[in-house]
Design a protein around this motif. Structure first.
Motif, short mmCIF file in Angstrom:
data_model
loop_
_atom_site.label_atom_id
_atom_site.label_comp_id
_atom_site.label_asym_id
_atom_site.label_seq_id
_atom_site.Cartn_x
_atom_site.Cartn_y
_atom_site.Cartn_z
N SER A 296 -29.63 24.25 -19.48
CA SER A 296 -29.57 23.44 -20.70
C SER A 296 -28.94 24.22 -21.84
O SER A 296 -28.04 23.71 -22.53
N ASP B 71 -41.42 20.68 -23.42
CA ASP B 71 -40.69 19.50 -23.89
C ASP B 71 -39.99 19.79 -25.22
O ASP B 71 -38.90 19.25 -25.48
N GLN B 72 -40.56 20.66 -26.05
CA GLN B 72 -39.90 21.03 -27.31
C GLN B 72 -38.62 21.83 -27.04
O GLN B 72 -37.60 21.63 -27.71
N ARG C 51 -35.92 19.44 -25.67
CA ARG C 51 -35.42 18.55 -26.73
C ARG C 51 -34.49 19.32 -27.67
O ARG C 51 -33.45 18.79 -28.09
N TRP D 241 -31.04 19.83 -25.71
CA TRP D 241 -30.23 18.65 -25.40
C TRP D 241 -29.98 17.74 -26.60
O TRP D 241 -28.90 17.17 -26.73
N LYS D 242 -30.97 17.58 -27.46
CA LYS D 242 -30.86 16.60 -28.54
C LYS D 242 -30.48 17.18 -29.90
O LYS D 242 -30.17 16.43 -30.82
#
Length: 377
Positions: free
Chosen positions: A177, A341-342, A345, A348-349
């Motif tokens: 990622s 998850d942080q 995120r 990717w985001k």
């Protein structure tokens, strides 16, 4: 060959004249091989010592931040602690789990450490001070740093352990990622410099405004994203989700011991040094002095010794690397570990969209001739 003649001049500084005379009697092909091996040794020995003593620096720095001493027993003020650690790991037994793939189990650490060391072949320490002058050096570095994820994947899979495999999946997903964001950041540097050669990238940051010509200013978002992604790539805190003790024990290398574990440990610190070096080259002018090109400070470079300090040179490259390595250690002492998850995120985001947008901005800069390319060339 010009390269060979330069190397022989360098050889005369290190060895006695009679050694150089016998060396010149050898066939030219053998001379080239010997010189390449000597240069590799000159790079690798200090690098491996730096990797070892970076572990001591980490414990001392974090100890100072937490108001404690750090290592103090082995050697003066604990200065021989890395040697003691290495000796201890050398004599510890390497235990291979039942059902593990022995060949892949022992190959995985080498796949992690090898690329981190091989990338130094194209790293320029100063003007013309590089092992291999490769025009596509940036592609070479990207390709090698991408191989490291295979060591992580193979380590977890070959252990025949569910815990190691779970740590592998998390770590590999994180590396892949953030590698995308790192790649886009380097594309921005490529667009601005107009070259894949690392030496040319450094020289493209020279100008009459010193440090204000460095890419860290016009490419500041890419600079920040590249370094933070580098922290995530090396599985360092606060991105060390592979070592979430409460969830997956110790990650992909949970079944490793002795020197097999030590190689993974060395790979992490070797990658830290590599990321610090690449960040200094790509965004902070490499070996260039902060006052490079400033006419106001030109008189400083003519003063003995002081001129050497303020002039361009390998010492500036190492000083910039030291700053980024200190940030690695500071982060570990400061930030708590992120949730998985942080981390995903953020990669990717947040990072990838910002890098894509800033690549468009850099393209506009180039078209306007702000980097000496495009419309202004």
């Amino acid at each position: 060959m010009e390269w060979l003649n330069t190397s022989i001049d360098w050889l005369t500084l290190l060895f006695q004249d009679w050694i150089v005379v016998y060396f010149l009697m050898l066939p030219e092909a053998l001379q080239t091989v010997i010189l390449i091996v000597l240069k590799i040794v000159v790079i690798m020995v200090p690098l491996m010592l730096s990797v070892a003593y970076l572990t001591l620096a980490e414990r001392k720095v974090i100890g100072a931040m937490q108001v404690r001493m750090g290592p103090t027993i082995v050697g003066p003020r604990g200065s021989l602690q890395p040697i003691a650690d290495a000796v201890k790991l050398m004599f510890k037994e390497i235990i291979i789990p039942t059902g593990a793939n022995k060949y892949l189990f022992l190959t995985a650490p080498l796949l992690s450490l090898g690329p981190a060391l091989a990338a130094w072949a194209v790293i320029p320490f100063g003007e013309g001070i590089v092992l291999a002058e490769v025009n596509a050096a940036l592609l070479y570095v990207l390709a090698l740093t991408s191989v490291g994820v295979y060591g992580v994947i193979i380590a977890g899979w070959s252990s025949n352990s569910k815990y190691a495999l779970l740590g592998t999946m998390r770590s590999a997903a994180q590396i892949v990622s953030y590698e995308i964001a790192m790649g886009f950041s380097l594309v921005g540097v490529l667009i601005a410099a107009g070259s894949l050669n690392l030496g040319d990238i450094v020289n493209s940051q020279s100008g009459e405004y010193g440090l204000f010509n460095w890419f860290m200013i016009p490419l500041f978002p890419l600079f920040v994203i590249y370094f933070i992604s580098g922290v995530a790539e090396t599985n360092r805190a606060p991105f060390d989700v592979a070592e979430g003790e409460s969830e997956i024990v110790a990650g992909f290398h949970v079944d490793y011991s002795g020197m097999a574990f030590a190689v993974f440990f060395l790979a992490e610190y070797a990658n830290m040094i590599l990321i610090a070096a690449l960040t200094a080259i790509m965004f902070m002018g490499g070996w260039l002095s902060p006052i490079h090109g400033f006419s106001f400070f030109e008189y400083l470079t003519s003063i003995p010794f002081i001129g050497w300090i303020f002039g361009d040179g390998i010492h500036w490259f190492f000083a910039k690397m030291t700053i980024f390595l200190f940030l690695f250690l500071w982060f570990r002492a400061t930030f708590p570990r992120y949730r998985y998850d942080q981390i995903m995120r953020l990669g990717w985001k947040v990072f990838i969209p910002i890098t894509i947008v800033w690549l468009l901005v850099v393209g506009i800069f180039v078209l306007q001739g702000w980097f000496g390319l495009g419309g202004g060339a």
